[in-house]
Design a protein around this motif. Structure first.
Motif, PDB file in Angstrom:
ATOM      1  N   GLY A 127       0.912  -1.210   0.362  1.00  0.00           N
ATOM      2  CA  GLY A 127       0.004  -0.064   0.575  1.00  0.00           C
ATOM      3  C   GLY A 127       0.736   1.119  -0.628  1.00  0.00           C
ATOM      4  O   GLY A 127       0.478   2.353   0.493  1.00  0.00           O
ATOM      5  N   SER A 128       1.838   1.770  -0.904  1.00  0.00           N
ATOM      6  CA  SER A 128       2.910   2.478  -0.405  1.00  0.00           C
ATOM      7  C   SER A 128       2.549   3.799  -1.606  1.00  0.00           C
ATOM      8  O   SER A 128       2.308   4.399  -1.117  1.00  0.00           O
ATOM      9  N   MET A 129       1.244   3.590  -2.011  1.00  0.00           N
ATOM     10  CA  MET A 129       0.534   4.785  -3.047  1.00  0.00           C
ATOM     11  C   MET A 129       0.036   5.461  -1.986  1.00  0.00           C
ATOM     12  O   MET A 129      -0.612   6.672  -1.660  1.00  0.00           O
ATOM     13  N   GLN A 130      -0.938   4.666  -0.835  1.00  0.00           N
ATOM     14  CA  GLN A 130      -1.161   5.170   0.425  1.00  0.00           C
ATOM     15  C   GLN A 130      -0.681   6.051   1.050  1.00  0.00           C
ATOM     16  O   GLN A 130      -1.195   6.534   1.982  1.00  0.00           O
ATOM     17  N   ARG A 131       0.826   5.016   1.655  1.00  0.00           N
ATOM     18  CA  ARG A 131       1.641   5.673   2.038  1.00  0.00           C
ATOM     19  C   ARG A 131       1.830   7.303   1.917  1.00  0.00           C
ATOM     20  O   ARG A 131       2.152   7.632   0.922  1.00  0.00           O
ATOM     21  N   PRO A 132       2.607   8.485   3.019  1.00  0.00           N
ATOM     22  CA  PRO A 132       3.088   9.714   2.544  1.00  0.00           C
ATOM     23  C   PRO A 132       4.201   9.871   1.843  1.00  0.00           C
ATOM     24  O   PRO A 132       4.807   8.390   2.541  1.00  0.00           O
ATOM     25  N   ALA A 133       4.855  10.371   0.873  1.00  0.00           N
ATOM     26  CA  ALA A 133       5.515  10.187   0.728  1.00  0.00           C
ATOM     27  C   ALA A 133       6.601  10.966   0.823  1.00  0.00           C
ATOM     28  O   ALA A 133       6.288  12.166   1.619  1.00  0.00           O
TER      29      ALA A 133
END
Length: 765
Positions: A127-133
């Motif tokens: 779920g890296s797309m939902q984690r803050p970048a």
């Protein structure tokens, strides 16, 4: 005379030995506080210096202002490099508006089309797309008279090679977004466009921005907005020994052209700014050339950027900002960070200790409060005398800021410090040690409250030393013996030394060469106020002769004004061309213009018959600056601004009761000028729009900068008072000159400099 908290005289030999040991300890800690940081070894897989130098050589071959051809060439180069790494860069083309209220009350509006380059390197966490970048940001544009080797060129080169390393190594947990922003030199328009308009900005959990104020030196943490202890601790973990403090960040904002986080501070996430400050540029950054760039600085920048990207690429990031935090470095301890709320708590504790000290002093006094009053106002007189003395010696201080070496500065500082501490001892003789100490602490407490209200992240500089000094004074009441009391006094001075010494050094080295020496003097005076702790130790018989001896020894040296030789002025091999070709619609003539400066042989042939710069009233008016000018051949291939009046109600019959009128005109640049300047004269517009976009909505002076409009049609409306005359001045500004109109033999100049201006005036009667 009050003696509360003061020490009884110890045996002479034992007291002197203890005092010497305390002085050595304090001196060692002060030296550790200002000792330079060690250099870290390069991380595994660090960006290659040779590639970064090649990037800088390509980018810094010419200035690259926003909306120019050079800017587009730099953008194409960056995009090509990223695609060559297998990445998929995106170009965010958007229009950005910025409004600034000028100090005389007018409003200046900047409207520009920016081209930001964006790359997203995916993370491998579920779920890296939902984690803050993580956001790594730099800018690639420059001003009009700088090659931008260290400022923008170096950061872009390091960011490119960091992207190469990250894309060819195992992915980190978080997505990493790379931003190459445009329009930094005209108000950070690119960063503003990303922060306000791009959807990725709402996914960022931490922004790391990289910039430069000089051509050498390691990256320093210059500013931190919304960062909590976890983020600041992560910086220390990723780059051990990184320099920077919140005090330096606060003072650096006073510079004429300060480095700022800018619009990235508004993305609802912590934002950090890293920059190197060695070998500072001049005001126009003309000195920012590839030849002046220190390769070691470029290597350190690449290493630091990669370390931070790897650490925060795997860290748990979160949206939202924190209350202001203080961060600084202590000898033998390392990086320290805490919320500014703690400084508020220390201030409250200091107030309690100060009130307790005054109450105890009043209780131990017989019937008079005169010594306490004398101590309080005596310190005020000493501070006032210090201020007046420094004002009288301001020419000498200014000379010291330009000195090539630090020896004259050190001599001046030692002599001034001896005078200040000597004045404290004279006041102690008149009022007593305790009243003078409490008076000094009372004034520092007042300053601390003011700093907490204005800049809470800087308050640590006063809060810790103040609570330590007052705590030492309180502990003296129950100290069992002379050695213990001397140790308590030394402990009360340690925070002042280890915090103020590096702060004083940073304030002087960073600000004084830029003409801002007052902050360093204020820091020095506040530090000397803590010398009042020594008044609680009965060593006047030793301290007095020592002060006289040190002062006399410094006075025997060459005077600072005679010993301080100005640092040699740096000059670049190729100066920018400041010549302007000005084509004026109203006079139907063209002119060569040059700002006031000494003329060489070739320039004298261009301005014959002029002995000095003059005011050209016919074209620029009585209030225009002095400049060199001469009639030039008119180049018809350079078009005048295409401006048409569409609506001017004052020319038609209108209702006599109407108090305002709306004016309309269109503007198009046939020259596709990258920069257009407009301003209103004769009245203060009430409201204005362009192509339906509201520019201003209240009465005031009006000026505007347009960037990247190309040959698009711009339709303006301006509301003004019905009885006022109005003139809109339009200047299309293009880099370069019609060199075929110049006489032969022109000296070599920086490529891409010189300016061509095409001007017109729209008058609404």
């Amino acid at each position: 005379m009050l003696t509360a908290g003061s020490l009884r005289a110890p045996p002479r030999a034992l007291g002197l030995a203890a005092l010497a040991a305390a002085c050595l300890t304090l001196g060692a800690l002060a030296w550790l506080a200002i000792a330079p940081a060690t250099t870290l070894p390069a991380p595994a897989g660090a960006p290659q210096l040779e590639r970064m130098l090649r990037h800088v050589a390509v980018l810094a071959s010419e200035p690259r202002p926003i909306a120019t051809g050079a800017n587009a060439r730099a953008r194409d180069y960056i995009v090509g490099q990223l695609r060559g790494m297998g990445l998929a860069p995106l170009v965010q083309k958007t229009t950005v508006q910025k409004s600034v209220i000028q100090y005389w009350g007018g409003r200046h509006v900047t409207l520009g089309v920016v081209h930001n380059i964006l790359v997203r390197i995916p993370g491998n966490a579920p779920g890296s797309m939902q984690r803050p970048a993580l956001l790594l940001a730099a800018h690639y544009d420059t001003g009009k008279t700088t090659l931008g080797a260290a400022r923008s060129g170096a950061q872009v080169a390091a960011l490119l090679e960091t992207a190469r390393v990250l894309s060819s190594s195992p992915a980190r947990a978080n997505d990493i977004v790379l931003l190459f922003a445009d329009g930094e030199s005209v108000g950070a328009l690119g960063a503003k466009g990303f922060a306000e308009q791009h959807p990725w900005a709402r996914q960022v959990g931490l922004a790391l921005r990289f910039d430069s104020a000089g051509s050498s030196g390691p990256p320093v943490l210059v500013d931190a907005a919304g960062a909590g202890s976890a983020v600041l601790r992560g910086v220390s973990t990723a780059v051990p020994g990184v320099e920077g403090s919140s005090m330096v960040a606060g003072l650096a904002r006073l510079l004429p052209d300060p480095l700022r986080i800018g619009p990235l501070a508004g993305i609802d996430a912590p934002a950090l700014l890293f920059a190197n400050t060695g070998k500072r540029f001049d005001a126009e950054r003309v000195l920012d050339t590839p030849q002046r760039l220190d390769p070691a600085m470029l290597g350190q920048l690449g290493d630091t950027m990669l370390r931070l990207a790897r650490h925060f690429g795997d860290a748990s990031l979160g949206r939202g900002v924190h209350y202001a935090h203080s961060y600084f470095t202590l000898p033998l301890v390392g990086s320290v960070r805490h919320s500014a709320f703690l400084s508020w708590g220390l201030a409250v504790l200091s107030c309690v200790l100060l009130v307790r000290g005054y109450r105890r002093a009043l209780a131990e006094s017989d019937t008079t409060v005169a010594p306490l009053v004398q101590g309080f106002f005596g310190i005020a007189l000493i501070l006032l005398a210090a201020r007046m003395g420094l004002w009288e010696r301001r020419e000498e201080v200014i000379a010291l800021t330009q000195a090539a070496s630090h020896e004259p500065v050190l001599v001046f500082a030692i002599m001034s410090g001896c005078l200040f501490v000597g004045a404290l001892y004279v006041l102690r003789w008149l009022a007593g040690g305790v009243p003078v100490f409490l008076g000094a602490m009372a004034w520092i407490t007042a300053v601390l409250v003011g700093v907490l209200l204005a800049a809470p992240e800087v308050a640590y500089l006063l809060a810790w030393p103040l609570v330590a000094a007052l705590g030492a004074f309180t502990a003296l009441q129950a100290a069992p013996g002379s050695m213990a009391r001397l140790a308590i006094v030394a402990a009360g001075l340690i925070p002042a030394l280890v915090l103020f010494m590096p702060a004083l050094l940073d304030a002087w080295t960073e600000l004084a060469p830029q003409g801002l020496y007052v902050p360093a003097l204020v820091v020095a005076i506040l530090m000397l106020c803590f010398a009042s702790v020594l008044l609680l130790v009965p060593v006047g018989r030793v301290a007095g002769p020592a002060l006289v001896l040190v002062f006399a020894g410094c006075a025997a040296l060459p005077a600072p004004e005679r010993g301080a030789s100005p640092a040699p002025q740096e000059r670049v091999m190729v100066e920018p061309d400041r010549l302007v070709y000005f084509k004026d619609m109203n006079s139907w003539r063209a002119y060569w213009l040059l700002p006031p400066q000494p003329l060489d042989g070739w320039s004298k042939s261009l301005f014959p018959g002029l002995a000095q710069p003059v005011i050209h009233v016919d074209v620029f008016g009585w209030h225009s600056p002095r400049q060199w000018y001469a009639i030039a051949p008119r180049e018809d291939r350079i078009a005048f601004p295409e401006a048409f009046l569409l609506k001017n109600p004052a020319l038609a019959s209108t209702n006599a009761k109407q108090t305002t009128r709306q004016l309309e005109f269109t503007l198009r640049s046939k020259n596709r000028a990258p920069h257009i300047e407009l301003w209103a004269a004769g009245t203060k517009p009430l409201r204005s729009t362009v192509n339906g976009r509201v520019l201003t909505s209240s009465e005031g002076g009006w000026s505007m900068s347009l960037y990247g409009m190309e040959d698009g049609l711009l339709r303006f409306t301006v509301d003004a008072k019905a009885e006022d005359l109005l003139a809109i001045v339009v200047e299309e500004r293009m880099p370069g000159l019609p060199t075929h109109l110049l006489p032969p033999g022109a000296p070599p100049r920086m490529p891409g400099t010189g300016m061509t201006i095409s001007s017109d005036v729209l008058r609404f009667y």
